[in-house]
Design a protein around this motif. Sequence first.
Motif, PDB file in Angstrom:
ATOM      1  N   GLY A 100      74.561  41.204  54.777  1.00 53.67           N
ATOM      2  CA  GLY A 100      76.013  40.971  54.842  1.00 53.67           C
ATOM      3  C   GLY A 100      76.449  40.832  56.287  1.00 53.67           C
ATOM      4  O   GLY A 100      77.460  41.390  56.717  1.00 53.67           O
ATOM      5  N   GLN A 101      75.667  40.053  57.051  1.00 55.01           N
ATOM      6  CA  GLN A 101      75.931  39.897  58.481  1.00 55.01           C
ATOM      7  C   GLN A 101      77.279  39.220  58.724  1.00 55.01           C
ATOM      8  O   GLN A 101      77.665  38.312  57.998  1.00 55.01           O
ATOM      9  CB  GLN A 101      74.803  39.057  59.091  1.00 55.01           C
ATOM     10  N   VAL A 102      77.952  39.692  59.771  1.00 53.89           N
ATOM     11  CA  VAL A 102      79.231  39.091  60.149  1.00 53.89           C
ATOM     12  C   VAL A 102      78.991  38.030  61.227  1.00 53.89           C
ATOM     13  O   VAL A 102      78.173  38.210  62.117  1.00 53.89           O
ATOM     14  CB  VAL A 102      80.189  40.194  60.661  1.00 53.89           C
ATOM     15  N   ILE A 103      79.689  36.921  61.113  1.00 49.84           N
ATOM     16  CA  ILE A 103      79.650  35.855  62.116  1.00 49.84           C
ATOM     17  C   ILE A 103      81.054  35.774  62.709  1.00 49.84           C
ATOM     18  O   ILE A 103      82.028  35.888  61.973  1.00 49.84           O
ATOM     19  CB  ILE A 103      79.352  34.497  61.442  1.00 49.84           C
ATOM     20  N   PHE A 104      81.149  35.549  64.020  1.00 54.68           N
ATOM     21  CA  PHE A 104      82.484  35.447  64.618  1.00 54.68           C
ATOM     22  C   PHE A 104      83.070  34.082  64.304  1.00 54.68           C
ATOM     23  O   PHE A 104      82.789  33.095  64.985  1.00 54.68           O
ATOM     24  CB  PHE A 104      82.410  35.672  66.122  1.00 54.68           C
ATOM     25  N   TYR A 121      86.976  36.863  62.119  1.00 52.82           N
ATOM     26  CA  TYR A 121      86.225  37.870  62.883  1.00 52.82           C
ATOM     27  C   TYR A 121      86.223  37.452  64.346  1.00 52.82           C
ATOM     28  O   TYR A 121      85.794  36.351  64.677  1.00 52.82           O
ATOM     29  CB  TYR A 121      84.787  37.973  62.382  1.00 52.82           C
ATOM     30  N   ARG A 122      86.714  38.360  65.189  1.00 53.87           N
ATOM     31  CA  ARG A 122      86.850  38.017  66.610  1.00 53.87           C
ATOM     32  C   ARG A 122      85.880  38.846  67.453  1.00 53.87           C
ATOM     33  O   ARG A 122      85.741  40.035  67.241  1.00 53.87           O
ATOM     34  CB  ARG A 122      88.275  38.280  67.083  1.00 53.87           C
ATOM     35  N   ARG A 123      85.280  38.186  68.429  1.00 56.95           N
ATOM     36  CA  ARG A 123      84.326  38.854  69.331  1.00 56.95           C
ATOM     37  C   ARG A 123      84.961  40.025  70.060  1.00 56.95           C
ATOM     38  O   ARG A 123      84.347  41.047  70.274  1.00 56.95           O
ATOM     39  CB  ARG A 123      83.866  37.874  70.406  1.00 56.95           C
ATOM     40  N   LYS A 124      86.221  39.834  70.463  1.00 57.25           N
ATOM     41  CA  LYS A 124      86.843  40.831  71.329  1.00 57.25           C
ATOM     42  C   LYS A 124      87.475  41.972  70.536  1.00 57.25           C
ATOM     43  O   LYS A 124      88.055  42.884  71.130  1.00 57.25           O
ATOM     44  CB  LYS A 124      87.922  40.152  72.189  1.00 57.25           C
ATOM     45  N   ALA A 169      83.338  43.413  66.289  1.00 53.08           N
ATOM     46  CA  ALA A 169      82.123  43.373  67.098  1.00 53.08           C
ATOM     47  C   ALA A 169      81.142  44.441  66.630  1.00 53.08           C
ATOM     48  O   ALA A 169      79.929  44.221  66.576  1.00 53.08           O
ATOM     49  CB  ALA A 169      82.475  43.564  68.569  1.00 53.08           C
ATOM     50  N   THR A 170      81.677  45.614  66.267  1.00 54.46           N
ATOM     51  CA  THR A 170      80.805  46.674  65.765  1.00 54.46           C
ATOM     52  C   THR A 170      80.156  46.248  64.453  1.00 54.46           C
ATOM     53  O   THR A 170      78.967  46.485  64.231  1.00 54.46           O
ATOM     54  CB  THR A 170      81.620  47.974  65.571  1.00 54.46           C
ATOM     55  N   MET A 171      80.934  45.591  63.596  1.00 57.15           N
ATOM     56  CA  MET A 171      80.368  45.124  62.327  1.00 57.15           C
ATOM     57  C   MET A 171      79.246  44.117  62.562  1.00 57.15           C
ATOM     58  O   MET A 171      78.220  44.138  61.896  1.00 57.15           O
ATOM     59  CB  MET A 171      81.472  44.482  61.472  1.00 57.15           C
ATOM     60  N   TRP A 172      79.459  43.246  63.533  1.00 57.89           N
ATOM     61  CA  TRP A 172      78.421  42.258  63.864  1.00 57.89           C
ATOM     62  C   TRP A 172      77.124  42.986  64.248  1.00 57.89           C
ATOM     63  O   TRP A 172      76.038  42.619  63.798  1.00 57.89           O
ATOM     64  CB  TRP A 172      78.914  41.381  65.021  1.00 57.89           C
ATOM     65  N   PRO A 207      81.231  33.864  51.292  1.00 57.10           N
ATOM     66  CA  PRO A 207      81.732  33.618  52.653  1.00 57.10           C
ATOM     67  C   PRO A 207      82.357  34.861  53.305  1.00 57.10           C
ATOM     68  O   PRO A 207      83.064  34.723  54.298  1.00 57.10           O
ATOM     69  CB  PRO A 207      82.805  32.579  52.372  1.00 57.10           C
ATOM     70  N   ASN A 208      82.064  36.059  52.789  1.00 50.03           N
ATOM     71  CA  ASN A 208      82.755  37.249  53.303  1.00 50.03           C
ATOM     72  C   ASN A 208      82.449  37.567  54.762  1.00 50.03           C
ATOM     73  O   ASN A 208      83.334  37.925  55.519  1.00 50.03           O
ATOM     74  CB  ASN A 208      82.427  38.461  52.445  1.00 50.03           C
ATOM     75  N   GLY A 209      81.170  37.467  55.147  1.00 49.83           N
ATOM     76  CA  GLY A 209      80.836  37.760  56.546  1.00 49.83           C
ATOM     77  C   GLY A 209      80.861  36.491  57.382  1.00 49.83           C
ATOM     78  O   GLY A 209      80.950  36.535  58.597  1.00 49.83           O
ATOM     79  N   GLY A 210      80.766  35.356  56.719  1.00 52.93           N
ATOM     80  CA  GLY A 210      80.705  34.067  57.397  1.00 52.93           C
ATOM     81  C   GLY A 210      80.026  33.100  56.467  1.00 52.93           C
ATOM     82  O   GLY A 210      79.363  33.514  55.526  1.00 52.93           O
ATOM     83  N   PRO A 211      80.206  31.804  56.691  1.00 53.50           N
ATOM     84  CA  PRO A 211      79.600  30.837  55.770  1.00 53.50           C
ATOM     85  C   PRO A 211      78.078  30.776  55.906  1.00 53.50           C
ATOM     86  O   PRO A 211      77.537  31.048  56.981  1.00 53.50           O
ATOM     87  CB  PRO A 211      80.249  29.513  56.186  1.00 53.50           C
ATOM     88  N   PHE A 212      77.423  30.397  54.812  1.00 54.86           N
ATOM     89  CA  PHE A 212      75.950  30.390  54.802  1.00 54.86           C
ATOM     90  C   PHE A 212      75.360  29.413  55.803  1.00 54.86           C
ATOM     91  O   PHE A 212      74.216  29.536  56.184  1.00 54.86           O
ATOM     92  CB  PHE A 212      75.439  30.086  53.393  1.00 54.86           C
ATOM     93  N   THR A 213      76.159  28.434  56.221  1.00 54.03           N
ATOM     94  CA  THR A 213      75.634  27.453  57.170  1.00 54.03           C
ATOM     95  C   THR A 213      75.288  28.090  58.516  1.00 54.03           C
ATOM     96  O   THR A 213      74.660  27.457  59.358  1.00 54.03           O
ATOM     97  CB  THR A 213      76.679  26.345  57.399  1.00 54.03           C
ATOM     98  N   GLU A 214      75.668  29.348  58.705  1.00 55.07           N
ATOM     99  CA  GLU A 214      75.370  30.021  59.977  1.00 55.07           C
ATOM    100  C   GLU A 214      74.049  30.794  59.919  1.00 55.07           C
ATOM    101  O   GLU A 214      73.698  31.486  60.870  1.00 55.07           O
ATOM    102  CB  GLU A 214      76.504  30.994  60.346  1.00 55.07           C
ATOM    103  N   TYR A 215      73.324  30.719  58.813  1.00 56.13           N
ATOM    104  CA  TYR A 215      72.054  31.466  58.717  1.00 56.13           C
ATOM    105  C   TYR A 215      71.086  31.196  59.869  1.00 56.13           C
ATOM    106  O   TYR A 215      70.455  32.132  60.368  1.00 56.13           O
ATOM    107  CB  TYR A 215      71.354  31.166  57.382  1.00 56.13           C
ATOM    108  N   PRO A 216      70.972  29.919  60.315  1.00 61.10           N
ATOM    109  CA  PRO A 216      70.035  29.690  61.424  1.00 61.10           C
ATOM    110  C   PRO A 216      70.354  30.541  62.654  1.00 61.10           C
ATOM    111  O   PRO A 216      69.459  30.995  63.353  1.00 61.10           O
ATOM    112  CB  PRO A 216      70.207  28.195  61.719  1.00 61.10           C
ATOM    113  N   LYS A 217      71.643  30.791  62.880  1.00 64.33           N
ATOM    114  CA  LYS A 217      72.024  31.649  64.010  1.00 64.33           C
ATOM    115  C   LYS A 217      71.474  33.054  63.804  1.00 64.33           C
ATOM    116  O   LYS A 217      70.940  33.669  64.718  1.00 64.33           O
ATOM    117  CB  LYS A 217      73.544  31.739  64.097  1.00 64.33           C
ATOM    118  N   ILE A 218      71.618  33.571  62.577  1.00 62.43           N
ATOM    119  CA  ILE A 218      71.156  34.939  62.313  1.00 62.43           C
ATOM    120  C   ILE A 218      69.643  34.999  62.475  1.00 62.43           C
ATOM    121  O   ILE A 218      69.104  35.952  63.033  1.00 62.43           O
ATOM    122  CB  ILE A 218      71.571  35.376  60.893  1.00 62.43           C
ATOM    123  N   ILE A 219      68.951  33.953  62.023  1.00 55.95           N
ATOM    124  CA  ILE A 219      67.494  33.927  62.183  1.00 55.95           C
ATOM    125  C   ILE A 219      67.150  34.020  63.669  1.00 55.95           C
ATOM    126  O   ILE A 219      66.277  34.791  64.068  1.00 55.95           O
ATOM    127  CB  ILE A 219      66.913  32.637  61.544  1.00 55.95           C
TER     128      ILE A 219
END
Lengths: 567, 269
Positions: free
Chosen positions: A304-308, A350-353, A358-361, A384-396
Motif C-alpha cells: 500500500g505504498q504512497v506516491i506523492f 499526497y505532498r512531499r512536504k 512523507a512519513t507514510m511514504w 488508487p488509494n496510495g497512488g495509481p498503479f502506473t507508478e509501480y516502476p518507481k517503487i521497484i
Amino acid sequence: MDLLIKNGYVFDPLNGIDGEIMDISVKDGVIVEKVDEHNAYVIDASGMIVMPGGIDIHTHIAGAEVNSGRLLRPEDHVRDVEPKTPLTRSGVGYSVPSTFTTGYRYARMGYTFLCNPSMPPLEAKHTHEELDDTPIVDKITYPLLGDWWFVLEYLRDRKIEECAEHVAWMIIATKGYAIKIVNPGGLETWGFGGNVKSLDDPVPYFNVTPREIIRGLCMVNKMLNLPHTIHVHTNRLGQPGNYITTIETMDCVKDLATGDKLIIHITHCQFSAFKGDSWANMRSGADDISKYVNAHSHVTLDMGQVIFTDTTTMTADGPWQYTLYGISGNKWVNHDVEVETSSGIVPFIYRRKNYVHATMWAIGLELALLIRDPWKIYLTTDHPNGGPFTEYPKIISWLMSKKAREEILKKINRKARARALLPSIDREYTFYEIAIVTRAGQAKALGLKRKGHLGVGADADIAIYNIDPRKVDPSNDYKAVQRAFSRAAYTIKSGEIVVKDGEIVNTLDGKTYWINFEPTSQLDPLSNVAAELKKRFREYWTVEIENYFIPERYLKHSASITVRPGV
Amino acid sequence: MTPKYKFRVPVYAECISPDIFSGKSVEEILALKVWEGNKNRSLGDLFNVSVEKESGEAEVVIYLSGDFIKVRRVGANMTTGKIIVDGDIGMHLGEGMRGGEIIVNGYADSWLGGSMKGGRIEVKGSAGDYIGAPYRGSKDGMKGGTIIIYGDAGREVGCLMMGGLIRIYGSVKHFVGINMVDGTIVIHGDCAGKAGGGMRGGRIIICGHIPSILPTFTIEDIRPSVNVDGEKISGPFYRFVGDVSDKGEGRLFVSKEKNPHLSFYEKYL
C-alpha cells in the motif's frame, strides 16, 4: 502459434530459477518442455529479463465504487487522455482510468493478472461488467463479507457451519474468489454513526466483536478450503497508533494456523502501521510489524505504498473516508450498501512536504525492506488509494536502489526525514526478489497453481523487460530500471504476444476466475441456502434473489476453480 | 490565421500559443497537431497561416481572424506574447495562462481564462459562462491576472476564484463569484442575482441592479466608495459579509443608488 523465447535471463522464483539464461517454450497458451524451433515464432530475449506475468493482489479497477470515483473526478481525466488507435480504444483517467485503459496500461507494464478487492455483493454485476471490459489481463474479485448481516448473526450465534454455507453461496452468487474483510464490525457500526475502537469493541445491535468476525471468517475460510486466505483491511486504518491493532489482528488468528500454512493477508499494511497518538507525533510502526511478521509464518502483507501525487482514495471503509473528508475538506462520496457494507471516496493529494504524507511514504518502503522474507510482502499501492498503479516502476526502483530512495528523502519534509527509519536501511532488492514481490509471491498467496511461474504446465503469461542484469547496476542506474519496468519489451498473455516495445499489438480478452464449490453432504450452498435466503431477500434487500445471483453465462470468459470444502 | 472552412465539431488547438509558435518556421507551425473531433490533424489542414515577419527575437503576436467559435483551448498555458482575435473564439481561451495578453474583438465562449495565473485577457464583445472558472470538478480557480469584458457575461463568473481581477462592464447572470476564496470581481452593469453564493473571501462589487441578496449575507455598513486596483469607484455601496453558511468572510458591495429595494437592510445597521 508456438513461441520460443531464447536466451533471456529467467527469473522464476517459484521454481527457484534466479537469472539463469534459459529458453522458454510455449504451445497452445501453455508452457511446455520444448517446441520445434522451425515452426515457432522466436523471440530473441538475449540481454533481457524474462519473468512470469505480473500479478497485482489488490487493485481497485472495477465496480460501483471505482465508477463513482470516475464520475467524481472529471479533472483527473482531462489531464490524462489516451486517444484511440486502430487497435485500442480511447480512454481517460490518471488515478481512476477507464476499464480499457486500465487493461492496456497494466499489460504495458507486463502485468497479466489483477485482483479487484472490495466488491459489495450487491454491486457484483456491475463489477463483472467492468471486469469483462478490462482487456488482456485475467481478473478475480473479492466480495466484501466482513459486515454482511448474515455473517454477523451467525458469528454471534457461533454457527460457523451455517456461516460457511452462506459465505460459499455468496461467493458462487457473486462469482467471487476470496473473503474480503474491511474494518470488521466498523462498517456496520458506521450505520449507527460510529466506528469500532478496538478488536473487542462490539458492534451495536449484533453484539459481535471484530475479533470474533476475523476469527469466524478465518475458520470459514479454512472450512471452505479457499485457495486464498482471508483478505483483511484492518480496524482503525489510517489512525495514529493503529499498528497495535494490526499486530493484534494478525495475532488473533495465530492459533488457527496449521503448520506453515498462510491464513491471513493484511492488505495495504502501510495505512495500518502508524505509531503515536495524534497526527503531530505520528511515526512509523513498520519496525514492530516487521518484527512480528519475521517471527511468524501465517501472515502475508501487501505494501500500500504512497506516491506523492494527486490521487483518488476509495475504500469500503465508510467511517475512515468520512474522516479523510474532514482532513482534506475535499469533495466526497459516502454510501451505505444495504445489508452488506459501506463505502466512501475522497480525492487526495499526497505532498512531499507534509509530515504525515512523507512519513507514510517511508512506512511503505520500511515494511518492504524490514520484512526479511519477500514471500511475505507484495508490491501494491492499493491503487488508487496510495497512488495509481502506473507508478509501480518507481517503487521497484526505490526497492532496488538506496540511491533512488535518498533522492526522494532529500526532498521530503525535514521532520519526517529525521524521524524515519528508512535512511538507516541499506537493503536493496535483487531482480529475483522483485520477481517475488510482483508476481511469484502473489501467486502463492492466492493459491494460483498455473500463474506466477514459468514451469512446464503453467499458463504462458510472460513479461520480458529490456534490461540486462549483468550490465546494469540497479542500485546506481535506477532510472534504467524504471524505464524497463514501465514499458515491457514483450508481454505475452495465454501464449499470444500482446505488447511489443511497450505498445499494445493484440487486444485479446482475459478470463475471470471464480470459486465454485463441490457439494458435499454437510455443505451444499446452492440447495440449502437459497431457499432460506429467498424469504429474507424480501425483508432485507431491494432486489429479488433471482436478479442477484450471477449466472456463469453472464461472464464473458468465465473460468471456475472448483474447490472441495473440507467440513 | 484564418480557418479554411466552417468547423462542425470542436477543434482542440492548445498549440495556438505564442510560446509554441516562437522560434518555429511556417512549415513547423503548419505541422503542429490539433484534434478535430476524434481526428488528429495538423494545423495546416485546418487553417491558412501567413507570417508577416520571420524573426526570432521580437514578441510573438498571433492574429486570428474569422469564426473560431469551435476552436478551443487557444493560448492555453501561455506565458508570453500576444494573441489578437478578430471574431468569435471558442471555449477555454487562455486556460491556465501565466502571462502575455489576449485581446478578443468579438465574443468569447465559456471558461474564458479558466484557472489562469497571470497575464491579461480583454474581450470587446460579450463572454459565456464560467469566466475564470476551473475545469469541471477541479478546485483550482483563477489565481491571478486580469480579465476585462466590455460586454455581458454569463453565469458563475469567477467560480472558485483565488486571486486576480475580473471586470465586466456589461451585466452578468446568476451566481457571480460562487465559492470564491479571494480576488476581486467588478460588475459595472446589472446582476441577475445569487451573487457570492458559498463565497469564503474576496470582493464582489456590483454597480448595477441586483434583485435580491442571498439570506446568508449580513449587512455590515455603507461605504462611499471602493478602491479597485488603485482606481476609486464611487458609490455609495451597501457592504455585505458572507457567505455565513460557509463561515465566509467575503465582501459584497452593492450600489445603493441602483437598488432602492434593498433599503430595508439599513434598519439592521
